[in-house]
Motif scaffolding. Structure first.
Motif, PDB file in Angstrom:
ATOM      1  N   SER A  30      24.864  68.310  56.486  1.00 58.87           N
ATOM      2  CA  SER A  30      26.232  68.438  55.987  1.00 58.87           C
ATOM      3  C   SER A  30      27.282  67.837  56.902  1.00 58.87           C
ATOM      4  O   SER A  30      28.417  67.628  56.484  1.00 58.87           O
ATOM      5  CB  SER A  30      26.549  69.921  55.752  1.00 58.87           C
ATOM      6  OG  SER A  30      26.311  70.667  56.928  1.00 58.87           O
ATOM      7  N   LEU A  31      26.949  67.573  58.152  1.00 57.94           N
ATOM      8  CA  LEU A  31      27.937  67.022  59.074  1.00 57.94           C
ATOM      9  C   LEU A  31      27.802  65.508  59.140  1.00 57.94           C
ATOM     10  O   LEU A  31      26.721  64.981  59.379  1.00 57.94           O
ATOM     11  CB  LEU A  31      27.732  67.620  60.475  1.00 57.94           C
ATOM     12  CG  LEU A  31      28.740  67.190  61.554  1.00 57.94           C
ATOM     13  CD1 LEU A  31      30.140  67.637  61.174  1.00 57.94           C
ATOM     14  CD2 LEU A  31      28.339  67.748  62.905  1.00 57.94           C
ATOM     15  N   GLY A  32      28.903  64.799  58.930  1.00 58.39           N
ATOM     16  CA  GLY A  32      28.877  63.343  58.965  1.00 58.39           C
ATOM     17  C   GLY A  32      28.920  62.811  60.386  1.00 58.39           C
ATOM     18  O   GLY A  32      29.212  63.537  61.342  1.00 58.39           O
ATOM     19  N   GLN A  33      28.645  61.530  60.528  1.00 54.67           N
ATOM     20  CA  GLN A  33      28.710  60.877  61.833  1.00 54.67           C
ATOM     21  C   GLN A  33      30.144  60.959  62.332  1.00 54.67           C
ATOM     22  O   GLN A  33      31.100  60.743  61.589  1.00 54.67           O
ATOM     23  CB  GLN A  33      28.247  59.420  61.705  1.00 54.67           C
ATOM     24  CG  GLN A  33      27.821  58.811  63.019  1.00 54.67           C
ATOM     25  CD  GLN A  33      26.939  57.578  62.838  1.00 54.67           C
ATOM     26  OE1 GLN A  33      26.294  57.441  61.810  1.00 54.67           O
ATOM     27  NE2 GLN A  33      26.915  56.718  63.824  1.00 54.67           N
ATOM     28  N   HIS A  34      30.336  61.276  63.606  1.00 54.85           N
ATOM     29  CA  HIS A  34      31.658  61.574  64.131  1.00 54.85           C
ATOM     30  C   HIS A  34      31.771  61.167  65.597  1.00 54.85           C
ATOM     31  O   HIS A  34      30.777  60.939  66.272  1.00 54.85           O
ATOM     32  CB  HIS A  34      31.946  63.075  63.986  1.00 54.85           C
ATOM     33  CG  HIS A  34      30.846  63.939  64.516  1.00 54.85           C
ATOM     34  ND1 HIS A  34      29.729  64.274  63.769  1.00 54.85           N
ATOM     35  CD2 HIS A  34      30.656  64.497  65.735  1.00 54.85           C
ATOM     36  CE1 HIS A  34      28.915  65.008  64.502  1.00 54.85           C
ATOM     37  NE2 HIS A  34      29.442  65.157  65.705  1.00 54.85           N
ATOM     38  N   THR A  35      32.997  61.079  66.077  1.00 53.97           N
ATOM     39  CA  THR A  35      33.254  60.797  67.493  1.00 53.97           C
ATOM     40  C   THR A  35      34.034  61.957  68.092  1.00 53.97           C
ATOM     41  O   THR A  35      34.634  62.755  67.369  1.00 53.97           O
ATOM     42  CB  THR A  35      34.064  59.501  67.674  1.00 53.97           C
ATOM     43  OG1 THR A  35      35.328  59.649  66.996  1.00 53.97           O
ATOM     44  CG2 THR A  35      33.327  58.306  67.101  1.00 53.97           C
ATOM     45  N   HIS A  36      34.035  62.048  69.429  1.00 56.91           N
ATOM     46  CA  HIS A  36      34.744  63.118  70.123  1.00 56.91           C
ATOM     47  C   HIS A  36      35.557  62.562  71.282  1.00 56.91           C
ATOM     48  O   HIS A  36      35.296  61.454  71.774  1.00 56.91           O
ATOM     49  CB  HIS A  36      33.747  64.135  70.700  1.00 56.91           C
ATOM     50  CG  HIS A  36      32.904  64.819  69.658  1.00 56.91           C
ATOM     51  ND1 HIS A  36      33.442  65.453  68.575  1.00 56.91           N
ATOM     52  CD2 HIS A  36      31.558  64.982  69.558  1.00 56.91           C
ATOM     53  CE1 HIS A  36      32.466  65.976  67.844  1.00 56.91           C
ATOM     54  NE2 HIS A  36      31.318  65.698  68.410  1.00 56.91           N
ATOM     55  N   ASP A  37      36.506  63.356  71.737  1.00 57.96           N
ATOM     56  CA  ASP A  37      37.272  62.971  72.922  1.00 57.96           C
ATOM     57  C   ASP A  37      36.776  63.746  74.145  1.00 57.96           C
ATOM     58  O   ASP A  37      37.534  64.057  75.054  1.00 57.96           O
ATOM     59  CB  ASP A  37      38.774  63.202  72.712  1.00 57.96           C
ATOM     60  CG  ASP A  37      39.129  64.656  72.445  1.00 57.96           C
ATOM     61  OD1 ASP A  37      38.179  65.476  72.282  1.00 57.96           O
ATOM     62  OD2 ASP A  37      40.322  64.989  72.412  1.00 57.96           O
ATOM     63  N   PHE A  38      35.486  64.067  74.152  1.00 54.28           N
ATOM     64  CA  PHE A  38      34.859  64.737  75.283  1.00 54.28           C
ATOM     65  C   PHE A  38      33.442  64.208  75.439  1.00 54.28           C
ATOM     66  O   PHE A  38      32.918  63.520  74.569  1.00 54.28           O
ATOM     67  CB  PHE A  38      34.844  66.258  75.099  1.00 54.28           C
ATOM     68  CG  PHE A  38      34.536  66.693  73.694  1.00 54.28           C
ATOM     69  CD1 PHE A  38      33.235  66.654  73.206  1.00 54.28           C
ATOM     70  CD2 PHE A  38      35.537  67.138  72.851  1.00 54.28           C
ATOM     71  CE1 PHE A  38      32.945  67.036  71.912  1.00 54.28           C
ATOM     72  CE2 PHE A  38      35.257  67.529  71.547  1.00 54.28           C
ATOM     73  CZ  PHE A  38      33.949  67.482  71.087  1.00 54.28           C
ATOM     74  N   VAL A  39      32.818  64.523  76.550  1.00 55.04           N
ATOM     75  CA  VAL A  39      31.462  64.063  76.849  1.00 55.04           C
ATOM     76  C   VAL A  39      30.464  65.090  76.328  1.00 55.04           C
ATOM     77  O   VAL A  39      30.722  66.292  76.365  1.00 55.04           O
ATOM     78  CB  VAL A  39      31.268  63.885  78.369  1.00 55.04           C
ATOM     79  CG1 VAL A  39      29.897  63.278  78.678  1.00 55.04           C
ATOM     80  CG2 VAL A  39      32.374  63.020  78.952  1.00 55.04           C
ATOM     81  N   GLU A  40      29.320  64.621  75.855  1.00 64.72           N
ATOM     82  CA  GLU A  40      28.270  65.531  75.384  1.00 64.72           C
ATOM     83  C   GLU A  40      26.950  65.256  76.090  1.00 64.72           C
ATOM     84  O   GLU A  40      26.575  64.104  76.283  1.00 64.72           O
ATOM     85  CB  GLU A  40      28.031  65.351  73.884  1.00 64.72           C
ATOM     86  CG  GLU A  40      29.083  65.956  72.992  1.00 64.72           C
ATOM     87  CD  GLU A  40      28.636  65.929  71.541  1.00 64.72           C
ATOM     88  OE1 GLU A  40      27.637  66.608  71.212  1.00 64.72           O
ATOM     89  OE2 GLU A  40      29.268  65.226  70.737  1.00 64.72           O
ATOM     90  N   ILE A  41      26.247  66.331  76.435  1.00 63.81           N
ATOM     91  CA  ILE A  41      24.842  66.245  76.804  1.00 63.81           C
ATOM     92  C   ILE A  41      24.096  67.026  75.730  1.00 63.81           C
ATOM     93  O   ILE A  41      24.350  68.214  75.524  1.00 63.81           O
ATOM     94  CB  ILE A  41      24.560  66.847  78.188  1.00 63.81           C
ATOM     95  CG1 ILE A  41      25.288  66.054  79.271  1.00 63.81           C
ATOM     96  CG2 ILE A  41      23.048  66.846  78.467  1.00 63.81           C
ATOM     97  CD1 ILE A  41      25.176  66.671  80.652  1.00 63.81           C
ATOM     98  N   ASN A  42      23.224  66.353  74.995  1.00 59.98           N
ATOM     99  CA  ASN A  42      22.446  66.979  73.923  1.00 59.98           C
ATOM    100  C   ASN A  42      20.989  67.078  74.338  1.00 59.98           C
ATOM    101  O   ASN A  42      20.423  66.100  74.815  1.00 59.98           O
ATOM    102  CB  ASN A  42      22.519  66.163  72.631  1.00 59.98           C
ATOM    103  CG  ASN A  42      23.919  65.734  72.261  1.00 59.98           C
ATOM    104  OD1 ASN A  42      24.169  64.546  72.144  1.00 59.98           O
ATOM    105  ND2 ASN A  42      24.824  66.670  72.081  1.00 59.98           N
ATOM    106  N   ILE A  43      20.391  68.247  74.153  1.00 58.76           N
ATOM    107  CA  ILE A  43      18.978  68.443  74.467  1.00 58.76           C
ATOM    108  C   ILE A  43      18.294  69.030  73.234  1.00 58.76           C
ATOM    109  O   ILE A  43      18.700  70.088  72.735  1.00 58.76           O
ATOM    110  CB  ILE A  43      18.787  69.378  75.678  1.00 58.76           C
ATOM    111  CG1 ILE A  43      19.453  68.779  76.920  1.00 58.76           C
ATOM    112  CG2 ILE A  43      17.302  69.635  75.932  1.00 58.76           C
ATOM    113  CD1 ILE A  43      19.321  69.627  78.173  1.00 58.76           C
ATOM    114  N   VAL A  44      17.286  68.338  72.734  1.00 56.94           N
ATOM    115  CA  VAL A  44      16.550  68.830  71.563  1.00 56.94           C
ATOM    116  C   VAL A  44      15.661  69.982  72.018  1.00 56.94           C
ATOM    117  O   VAL A  44      14.728  69.801  72.796  1.00 56.94           O
ATOM    118  CB  VAL A  44      15.705  67.715  70.925  1.00 56.94           C
ATOM    119  CG1 VAL A  44      14.937  68.265  69.718  1.00 56.94           C
ATOM    120  CG2 VAL A  44      16.596  66.543  70.494  1.00 56.94           C
ATOM    121  N   GLY A  45      15.967  71.177  71.518  1.00 54.93           N
ATOM    122  CA  GLY A  45      15.259  72.371  71.950  1.00 54.93           C
ATOM    123  C   GLY A  45      14.072  72.732  71.089  1.00 54.93           C
ATOM    124  O   GLY A  45      13.155  73.422  71.530  1.00 54.93           O
TER     125      GLY A  45
END
Length: 292
Positions: A30-45
Motif C-alpha cells: 500500500s505504500l508507494g515509492q517515496h523520498t525522505h529528508d532524513f537518512v535511513e538504515i534498513n535491516i531485513v529482519g
C-alpha cells in the motif's frame, strides 16, 4: 496502516527530543515509492521480498542491510500479496545533523559516511550490506526495544548504539563486505530498460543492443538483480502503473497501453498478482488515503 504511512512521511517523527527514530514494520503493497529528508538504515529482519530503489529492483532476504541517503526514492514490498509471504524490516531513521558531533569517530574517505554527510553529491546512490552473523540485527532490535520503552537514558543509548551501527557499516565497507550500487554495465542495461519498458522489448533485444549472447545476458542479469529479465520488466511496468494510478486520472486501459500491455486480461491478472488488488481498487485505496 495510515498511521505508519504518516510516520514514514515524517508527520509523527522524532517525538523524543532526539534526532533518531526506530521502528519495525511488516511491509505491504500500500505504500508507494517515496523520498525522505532524513537518512535511513534498513535491516531485513524476517522474510523476503523486493526493495525498489530509484529505478532498480533488488531482491532482499533476512540479513540484508541498506543505507539510504537523503533524497533517494525507495520502498520495500513482500514477494507476494499472499498473507503467508512476510517481509519485516527494521528502520533506523536519523537526521544527518546528528552526525555533526560524531564526525571524528569516522573516516572521511568512507563512502558510508560521505553518503550521510554529503547527500547532494550522492543523489540516487545507496549501499547494500549483508549481516552474516546477525550483529547488526541484534543492535537494531535492542534500539527498537529501547525506543519503545522510553526509559531514562534512552537518548544516550540510542545515540551510542547508532554510532556503533555506523562504525560496523564502515568496517564492512572497508573489508569489502558490501554490495555497492550495480556496476556501470548493469547501470547501462537498467537505463535502457527504463527508457524502453513501454515498448515490446525482449531479453534478446537488450542482449543484442549490448553485444552480448542471450545466454550470457540472462545469466548475468539474474546473478546481478536476482530476477529474470521478464520478472524485472514486469516489476518496472507495474511500478509505473502504480505511479500513474496515484498521480493521474488517465483510464486504466490507457495506463496499461502506456506501459506496454495491450492484453487487458493479462494486465489485470498480473497487476493483481504483483499488488494484491485490481488497478481500480489500488487507485481507490490511494484516493481514500489522501482524503483521510
Amino acid at each position: 496502516m495510515n498511521g505508519i504511512i504518516a510516520e514514514l512521511r515524517g508527520e509523527n517523527f522524532f517525538d523524543l527530543d532526539i534526532d533518531i527514530f526506530v521502528n519495525r514494520e511488516q511491509e505491504a503493497f500500500s505504500l508507494g515509492q517515496h523520498t525522505h529528508d532524513f537518512v535511513e538504515i534498513n535491516i531485513v529482519g524476517e522474510g523476503c521480498g523486493f526493495h525498489y530503489i530509484e529505478d532498480q529492483v533488488v531482491q532482499v532476504k533476512q540479513g540484508d542491510v541498506f543505507l539510504i541517503p537523503i533524497g533517494t526514492s525507495h520502498v520495500f514490498r513482500p514477494s507476494s500479496p499472499e498473507r503467508d509471504k512476510v517481509l519485516v524490516v527494521y528502520n533506523c531513521i536519523f537526521r544527518n545533523k546528528a552526525m555533526e558531533n560524531w564526525s571524528h569517530h569516522f573516516s572521511e574517505n568512507s563512502e558510508t559516511i560521505r553518503m550521510i554527510l554529503y547527500p547532494q553529491e550522492r543523489k540516487g546512490r545507496w549501499l547494500q550490506f549483508h549481516d552474516k552473523h546477525s550483529t547488526l540485527h541484534n543492535m537494531i532490535h535492542n534500539m527498537h526495544c529501547e525506543y519503545l520503552k522510553r526509559n531514562q537514558g534512552c537518548e544516550i543509548i540510542l545515540n551510542t548504539t547508532l554510532i556503533q551501527l555506523l562504525i560496523m557499516l564502515q568496517r564492512m565497507e572497508m573489508e569489502k563486505e558490501y554490495m555497492p550500487s550495480p556496476n556501470d554495465k548493469l547501470d547501462d542495461v537498467m537505463h535502457y530498460i527504463k527508457n524502453h519498458y513501454s515498448k515490446n522489448i525482449t531479453a534478446q533485444n537488450v542482449a543484442d543492443h549490448f553485444y552480448m549472447s542471450i545466454s550470457h545476458f540472462q545469466r548475468q542479469f539474474k546473478k546481478l538483480t536476482g530476477h529474470t529479465f521478464i520478472q524485472y520488466l514486469q516489476n518496472i511496468r507495474i511500478q509505473k502503473c502504480c505511479e500513474l494510478l496515484e498521480s493521474t486520472d488517465i483510464s486504466i486501459h490507457e495506463i496499461a497501453n502506456l506501459v506496454g500491455y495491450l492484453d487487458m486480461k493479462f494486465f489485470h491478472a498480473l497487476f493483481r498478482k504483483k499488488t494484491g488488488v485490481t488497478p481500480r481498487k489500488y487507485r481507490q485505496n490511494f484516493q481514500e488515503w489522501k482524503i483521510e
